[in-house]
Design a protein around this motif. Structure first.
Motif, PDB file in Angstrom:
ATOM      1  N   GLN A  86      -1.891   7.582  10.570  1.00 35.84           N
ATOM      2  CA  GLN A  86      -1.013   8.357   9.685  1.00 35.84           C
ATOM      3  C   GLN A  86       0.337   8.503  10.374  1.00 35.84           C
ATOM      4  N   LYS A 133       1.557  14.526   4.717  1.00 34.09           N
ATOM      5  CA  LYS A 133       1.028  14.539   3.351  1.00 34.09           C
ATOM      6  C   LYS A 133       1.670  15.639   2.511  1.00 34.09           C
ATOM      7  N   ARG A 191      -3.412  13.369  -0.980  1.00 33.44           N
ATOM      8  CA  ARG A 191      -4.007  14.211   0.059  1.00 33.44           C
ATOM      9  C   ARG A 191      -5.501  13.966   0.169  1.00 33.44           C
ATOM     10  N   VAL A 227      -2.001   5.029  -0.309  1.00 33.63           N
ATOM     11  CA  VAL A 227      -1.161   5.855   0.574  1.00 33.63           C
ATOM     12  C   VAL A 227      -0.398   4.986   1.581  1.00 33.63           C
TER      13      VAL A 227
END
Length: 61
Positions: free
Chosen positions: A9, A13, A21, A51
């Motif tokens: 990541q 978020k 999320r 994402v």
């Protein structure tokens, strides 16, 4: 041995919608800089695609 994906990541978020999320949570990511290794299959590829702007992906053997 099957290929795997190393997912990190790189962005927050916060500001994303609830689906994004939830997708990060499904991948096992909770904070920026956290890395998980997941199997390379269609489900995980779909999660990463959803994402893609929040994560960095590398293929590992």
């Amino acid at each position: 041995m099957a290929a795997q994906l190393k997912v990190t990541q790189i962005k927050s978020k916060i500001g994303g919608n609830s689906q994004q999320r939830n997708t990060l949570r499904s991948l096992g990511l909770h904070r920026i800089g956290q890395t998980v290794v997941r199997d390379d299959n269609q489900v995980n590829r779909g999660y990463v695609k959803a994402v893609a702007h929040l994560v960095k992906v590398e293929e590992v053997q």
